[in-house]
Design a protein around this motif. Structure first.
Motif, mmCIF file in Angstrom:
data_model
loop_
_atom_site.group_PDB
_atom_site.id
_atom_site.type_symbol
_atom_site.label_atom_id
_atom_site.label_comp_id
_atom_site.label_asym_id
_atom_site.label_seq_id
_atom_site.Cartn_x
_atom_site.Cartn_y
_atom_site.Cartn_z
ATOM 1 N N ALA A 1 -1.695 16.084 -1.079
ATOM 2 C CA ALA A 1 -1.878 15.553 0.269
ATOM 3 C C ALA A 1 -1.857 14.025 0.269
ATOM 4 N N ASN A 2 -2.534 13.391 -0.694
ATOM 5 C CA ASN A 2 -2.530 11.932 -0.761
ATOM 6 C C ASN A 2 -1.145 11.378 -1.082
ATOM 7 N N GLU A 3 -0.407 12.061 -1.946
ATOM 8 C CA GLU A 3 0.951 11.605 -2.263
ATOM 9 C C GLU A 3 1.861 11.710 -1.042
ATOM 10 N N ILE A 4 1.644 12.712 -0.200
ATOM 11 C CA ILE A 4 2.407 12.818 1.047
ATOM 12 C C ILE A 4 2.115 11.625 1.950
ATOM 13 N N VAL A 5 0.835 11.224 2.032
ATOM 14 C CA VAL A 5 0.475 10.048 2.829
ATOM 15 C C VAL A 5 1.230 8.815 2.329
ATOM 16 N N VAL A 6 1.248 8.622 1.014
ATOM 17 C CA VAL A 6 1.941 7.474 0.429
ATOM 18 C C VAL A 6 3.433 7.544 0.725
ATOM 19 N N MET A 7 4.043 8.700 0.509
ATOM 20 C CA MET A 7 5.484 8.830 0.705
ATOM 21 C C MET A 7 5.876 8.678 2.167
ATOM 22 N N GLN A 8 5.045 9.183 3.096
ATOM 23 C CA GLN A 8 5.336 8.985 4.510
ATOM 24 C C GLN A 8 5.292 7.507 4.875
ATOM 25 N N SER A 9 4.317 6.796 4.324
ATOM 26 C CA SER A 9 4.226 5.354 4.584
ATOM 27 C C SER A 9 5.470 4.639 4.081
ATOM 28 N N LEU A 10 5.935 5.003 2.908
ATOM 29 C CA LEU A 10 7.147 4.391 2.357
ATOM 30 C C LEU A 10 8.373 4.746 3.181
ATOM 31 N N ALA A 11 8.460 6.007 3.603
ATOM 32 C CA ALA A 11 9.629 6.453 4.369
ATOM 33 C C ALA A 11 9.729 5.739 5.710
ATOM 34 N N GLN A 12 8.596 5.456 6.344
ATOM 35 C CA GLN A 12 8.586 4.878 7.679
ATOM 36 C C GLN A 12 8.615 3.353 7.675
ATOM 37 N N ALA A 13 8.374 2.743 6.536
ATOM 38 C CA ALA A 13 8.300 1.282 6.467
ATOM 39 C C ALA A 13 9.692 0.653 6.407
ATOM 40 N N GLN A 14 9.772 -0.572 6.881
ATOM 41 C CA GLN A 14 11.027 -1.309 6.790
ATOM 42 C C GLN A 14 11.389 -1.539 5.330
ATOM 43 N N ALA A 15 12.632 -1.212 4.982
ATOM 44 C CA ALA A 15 13.120 -1.322 3.606
ATOM 45 C C ALA A 15 12.288 -0.478 2.643
ATOM 46 N N HIS A 16 11.554 0.491 3.181
ATOM 47 C CA HIS A 16 10.719 1.389 2.370
ATOM 48 C C HIS A 16 9.737 0.605 1.492
ATOM 49 N N ARG A 17 9.216 -0.511 2.039
ATOM 50 C CA ARG A 17 8.251 -1.333 1.304
ATOM 51 C C ARG A 17 6.948 -1.403 2.096
ATOM 52 N N VAL A 18 5.834 -1.097 1.418
ATOM 53 C CA VAL A 18 4.530 -1.047 2.074
ATOM 54 C C VAL A 18 3.556 -1.943 1.318
ATOM 55 N N GLN A 19 2.760 -2.683 2.067
ATOM 56 C CA GLN A 19 1.753 -3.533 1.444
ATOM 57 C C GLN A 19 0.623 -2.677 0.872
ATOM 58 N N ARG A 20 0.040 -3.164 -0.204
ATOM 59 C CA ARG A 20 -1.037 -2.436 -0.873
ATOM 60 C C ARG A 20 -2.191 -2.134 0.085
ATOM 61 N N ARG A 21 -2.590 -3.109 0.892
ATOM 62 C CA ARG A 21 -3.737 -2.910 1.784
ATOM 63 C C ARG A 21 -3.449 -1.820 2.814
ATOM 64 N N GLU A 22 -2.196 -1.686 3.237
ATOM 65 C CA GLU A 22 -1.848 -0.649 4.199
ATOM 66 C C GLU A 22 -1.975 0.739 3.577
ATOM 67 N N LEU A 23 -1.545 0.855 2.315
ATOM 68 C CA LEU A 23 -1.694 2.140 1.637
ATOM 69 C C LEU A 23 -3.163 2.469 1.416
ATOM 70 N N LEU A 24 -3.957 1.482 1.011
ATOM 71 C CA LEU A 24 -5.383 1.706 0.799
ATOM 72 C C LEU A 24 -6.049 2.185 2.088
ATOM 73 N N GLN A 25 -5.701 1.555 3.206
ATOM 74 C CA GLN A 25 -6.301 1.935 4.484
ATOM 75 C C GLN A 25 -5.871 3.328 4.903
ATOM 76 N N ALA A 26 -4.598 3.648 4.704
ATOM 77 C CA ALA A 26 -4.096 4.968 5.091
ATOM 78 C C ALA A 26 -4.737 6.075 4.266
ATOM 79 N N LEU A 27 -5.052 5.781 3.015
ATOM 80 C CA LEU A 27 -5.601 6.805 2.125
ATOM 81 C C LEU A 27 -7.114 6.944 2.253
ATOM 82 N N TRP A 28 -7.832 5.822 2.332
ATOM 83 C CA TRP A 28 -9.290 5.879 2.214
ATOM 84 C C TRP A 28 -10.054 5.207 3.348
#
Length: 209
Positions: free
Chosen positions: A133-160
């Motif tokens: 489930a957490n890996e899906i959150v990460v991959m969705q963030s990457l898929a939806q981001a411009q150039a498939h690049r996501v800032q660390r803080r955005e991933l941290l917030q989305a996960l926890w």
């Protein structure tokens, strides 16, 4: 020989940019993180490069290291001239086969597909990789981001969420496990890469299916 690049442990190496693109590797069989034998196997699967293994117990580990993918096994305390001679020999032996293997590597233009409802990532050849489930959150963030690049803080917030402040190490470990899951399940190079002082990116087309 070109200048060497060093990593403190196998986890740092596997998360580094272009981990499998170097022409030669020297690997200690005793590793923090992924074990030395497992690292030799990954290098052998993902790269045409020559591999020299250094062991504290060369006699006991020689067969296992060679079977895992090393070209030569030396004692950890081998004299520098022995190591350099081994590297030159491995380089000579591996040079003829490198171009053909590199031509066979999958191009980065081929699309991957994320299927969140199925908790799966599909490689360009259709291989299905099950994700947590957490890996899906990460991959969705990457898929939806411009150039498939996501800032660390955005991933941290989305996960926890509010607990994200002290979860940097957990995120790094998760990204390492994601890369390893992709490469062990499919034998394709994982397009997930760390970007220094930014976060992470997926270096291939990534579609939501």
């Amino acid at each position: 020989m070109e200048q060497w690049q060093l990593w403190p442990d196998s986890d740092a190496f596997l998360l580094s940019e272009g981990a499998f693109s170097h022409p030669l590797y020297v690997v200690q069989t005793q590793q923090t993180g992924v074990g030395g034998m497992a690292l030799l196997t990954l290098l052998h699967q993902r790269s045409a490069a020559g591999i020299v293994a250094l062991s504290r117990r060369p006699q006991q580990e020689m067969v296992s290291a060679l079977d895992a993918g090393a070209d030569v096994v030396l004692p950890l305390n081998a004299p520098p001239d022995h190591l350099m001679a081994a590297l030159r020999a491995v380089q000579r032996r591996c040079a003829p086969r490198a171009p053909a293997m590199l031509r066979a590597a999958p191009p980065t233009e081929l699309p991957w597909t994320l299927r969140p409802t199925d908790h799966a990532l599909l490689t360009p050849d259709g291989t299905r990789i099950a994700l947590s489930a957490n890996e899906i959150v990460v991959m969705q963030s990457l898929a939806q981001a411009q150039a498939h690049r996501v800032q660390r803080r955005e991933l941290l917030q989305a996960l926890w969420g509010e607990q994200a402040g002290d979860m940097d190490n957990a995120l790094q470990a998760m990204m390492y496990r994601l890369r390893r899951r992709i490469e062990q399940a499919s034998r394709w190079p994982a397009p997930v890469h760390a970007v220094a002082r930014v976060g992470y990116e997926f270096r291939a087309p990534l579609n939501l299916g």
